[in-house]
Design a protein around this motif. Structure first.
Motif, PDB file in Angstrom:
ATOM      1  N   ILE A 183       0.854  -1.188   0.000  1.00  0.00           N
ATOM      2  CA  ILE A 183       0.000   0.000   0.000  1.00  0.00           C
ATOM      3  C   ILE A 183       0.889   1.237   0.000  1.00  0.00           C
ATOM      4  CG2 ILE A 183      -1.841   1.247   1.183  1.00  0.00           C
ATOM      5  CD1 ILE A 183      -2.459  -1.504   2.570  1.00  0.00           C
ATOM      6  N   SER A 184       0.743   2.054  -1.034  1.00  0.00           N
ATOM      7  CA  SER A 184       1.602   3.232  -1.188  1.00  0.00           C
ATOM      8  C   SER A 184       0.899   4.536  -0.851  1.00  0.00           C
ATOM      9  CB  SER A 184       2.132   3.305  -2.622  1.00  0.00           C
ATOM     10  OG  SER A 184       1.052   3.366  -3.542  1.00  0.00           O
ATOM     11  N   SER A 185      -0.434   4.570  -0.913  1.00  0.00           N
ATOM     12  CA  SER A 185      -1.158   5.817  -0.680  1.00  0.00           C
ATOM     13  C   SER A 185      -2.611   5.518  -0.330  1.00  0.00           C
ATOM     14  CB  SER A 185      -1.082   6.705  -1.937  1.00  0.00           C
ATOM     15  OG  SER A 185      -1.565   7.993  -1.691  1.00  0.00           O
ATOM     16  N   LEU A 186      -3.208   6.394   0.485  1.00  0.00           N
ATOM     17  CA  LEU A 186      -4.602   6.270   0.896  1.00  0.00           C
ATOM     18  C   LEU A 186      -5.267   7.636   0.856  1.00  0.00           C
ATOM     19  CD1 LEU A 186      -4.252   4.043   4.116  1.00  0.00           C
ATOM     20  CD2 LEU A 186      -5.372   3.321   1.999  1.00  0.00           C
ATOM     21  N   GLU A 194     -16.118   6.732   1.223  1.00  0.00           N
ATOM     22  CA  GLU A 194     -15.339   5.551   0.835  1.00  0.00           C
ATOM     23  C   GLU A 194     -13.850   5.829   1.008  1.00  0.00           C
ATOM     24  OE1 GLU A 194     -18.534   3.761  -2.419  1.00  0.00           O
ATOM     25  OE2 GLU A 194     -16.854   4.983  -3.113  1.00  0.00           O
ATOM     26  N   LEU A 195     -13.071   4.758   1.047  1.00  0.00           N
ATOM     27  CA  LEU A 195     -11.622   4.841   1.194  1.00  0.00           C
ATOM     28  C   LEU A 195     -10.982   4.310  -0.083  1.00  0.00           C
ATOM     29  CD1 LEU A 195      -9.192   5.352   3.159  1.00  0.00           C
ATOM     30  CD2 LEU A 195      -9.388   2.946   3.828  1.00  0.00           C
ATOM     31  N   VAL A 196      -9.971   5.029  -0.579  1.00  0.00           N
ATOM     32  CA  VAL A 196      -9.281   4.643  -1.809  1.00  0.00           C
ATOM     33  C   VAL A 196      -7.836   4.309  -1.472  1.00  0.00           C
ATOM     34  CG1 VAL A 196      -8.719   5.291  -4.176  1.00  0.00           C
ATOM     35  CG2 VAL A 196     -10.747   6.267  -3.060  1.00  0.00           C
ATOM     36  N   ASN A 205      -2.475  -1.665  -8.613  1.00  0.00           N
ATOM     37  CA  ASN A 205      -3.821  -1.193  -8.934  1.00  0.00           C
ATOM     38  C   ASN A 205      -4.289  -0.162  -7.919  1.00  0.00           C
ATOM     39  OD1 ASN A 205      -4.178  -2.833  -6.710  1.00  0.00           O
ATOM     40  ND2 ASN A 205      -5.861  -4.015  -7.570  1.00  0.00           N
ATOM     41  N   VAL A 206      -5.523   0.314  -8.107  1.00  0.00           N
ATOM     42  CA  VAL A 206      -6.201   1.197  -7.174  1.00  0.00           C
ATOM     43  C   VAL A 206      -7.521   0.537  -6.802  1.00  0.00           C
ATOM     44  CG1 VAL A 206      -7.253   3.480  -6.861  1.00  0.00           C
ATOM     45  CG2 VAL A 206      -5.135   3.249  -8.182  1.00  0.00           C
ATOM     46  N   VAL A 207      -7.857   0.564  -5.511  1.00  0.00           N
ATOM     47  CA  VAL A 207      -9.082  -0.083  -5.044  1.00  0.00           C
ATOM     48  C   VAL A 207      -9.902   0.918  -4.239  1.00  0.00           C
ATOM     49  CG1 VAL A 207     -10.079  -1.991  -3.731  1.00  0.00           C
ATOM     50  CG2 VAL A 207      -7.907  -2.312  -4.940  1.00  0.00           C
ATOM     51  N   ILE A 208     -11.209   0.924  -4.480  1.00  0.00           N
ATOM     52  CA  ILE A 208     -12.148   1.743  -3.711  1.00  0.00           C
ATOM     53  C   ILE A 208     -12.884   0.821  -2.742  1.00  0.00           C
ATOM     54  CG2 ILE A 208     -14.145   3.281  -3.820  1.00  0.00           C
ATOM     55  CD1 ILE A 208     -13.291   4.037  -6.656  1.00  0.00           C
TER      56      ILE A 208
END
Length: 279
Positions: A183-186, A194-196, A205-208
């Protein structure tokens, strides 16, 4: 933009509120402050003894974290800018984030620790209000919840891969989720609550995620290397991501007015590549 020496490189960036100034942390231990409208350097702040890996603004105070583990507060209004030092981390401070109300500073390090520091006031000491050691890897990703000021989200590196949600007041970990990826960024999206999360190895990838359940809402794929950072645009409708594949992606992910959102939301990239190379 060119730094003072071509041998120096940019390690961190942070926009001041209002977008007039950009702070840059460099490999030669400096913090540079740039006027983005005139594209001129207005300050070069020297106080660290090693590279500046993280930055975060709180009004006129710019906070910087270095490879030495030290955190410095700079008052950018005065010549004697270095006004306070926070010590706690034993390794590089790779994540810094001031809370939206400016009351707390969260710091994450390569030592896998998270500290929460109170806002510096005259006569106070540098004791942290919380120190958490649950992560098993470096903590670069930090995000404060904009609608619940005592909630902090953190993300661990390759050897950890967990998102953890913390209550700063109680000191407890509210929830934890193994994302199976670095995990590189939130960031929190206020439009949909929501949290990304942005990820490196192994999914890039990017997850929501729906908050607070942390159930997966959408997965954004397009980058071919680890996603290094993400940010929301001012109306909180679009996510911008930058990755190790030298591309920037824009993801139209949220309606500006959540009342108008469709029952089935299609999340897609509106511009998969802005630049072929951002170097």
């Amino acid at each position: 933009m060119r730094l003072a020496s071509e041998e120096d490189y940019i390690c961190s960036l942070s926009w001041a509120k209002g977008g007039n100034y950009l702070a840059i942390g460099t490999s030669d231990c400096k913090v540079q402050l740039w006027d983005v409208y005139n594209w001129t350097r207005v300050h070069s702040l020297a106080s660290h003894t090693s590279r500046v890996a993280s930055l975060s603004w709180n009004d006129h105070v710019l906070t910087s974290g270095s490879r030495s583990g030290h955190i410095h507060h700079h008052d950018v209004r005065v010549a004697d800018h270095h006004i306070f030092t926070l010590t706690g981390h034993s390794q590089e401070v790779c994540g810094l984030k001031w809370s939206p109300d400016g009351q707390y500073l969260a710091s994450g390090g390569n030592d896998a620790l998270i500290y929460v520091w109170p806002r510096m006031q005259e006569g106070t000491n540098s004791n942290s209000v919380q120190c958490w050691s649950d992560h098993q890897g470096a903590v670069k990703a930090l995000a404060w919840c904009p609608w619940q000021s005592d909630i902090l989200a953190s993300g661990g590196g390759t050897s950890d891969r967990h998102i953890r949600i913390w209550n700063v007041n109680s000191g407890s970990c509210i929830s934890s989720l193994d994302t199976q990826s670095q995990i590189s960024s939130l960031l929190f999206s206020p439009n949909y609550k929501e949290l990304v999360s942005a990820h490196g190895y192994a999914h890039n990838n990017v997850v929501i995620w729906k908050y607070p359940a942390l159930t997966r809402v959408a997965e954004l794929k397009g980058h071919e290397d680890r996603v290094l950072s993400l940010i929301l645009n001012p109306d909180c409708s679009t996510i911008a991501t930058v990755a190790g594949d030298d591309t920037i992606c824009m993801w139209k992910s949220f309606e500006v007015d959540p009342v108008k959102k469709a029952k089935e939301r299609l999340v897609k990239s509106t511009s998969s590549v802005i630049h072929q190379s951002i170097r």
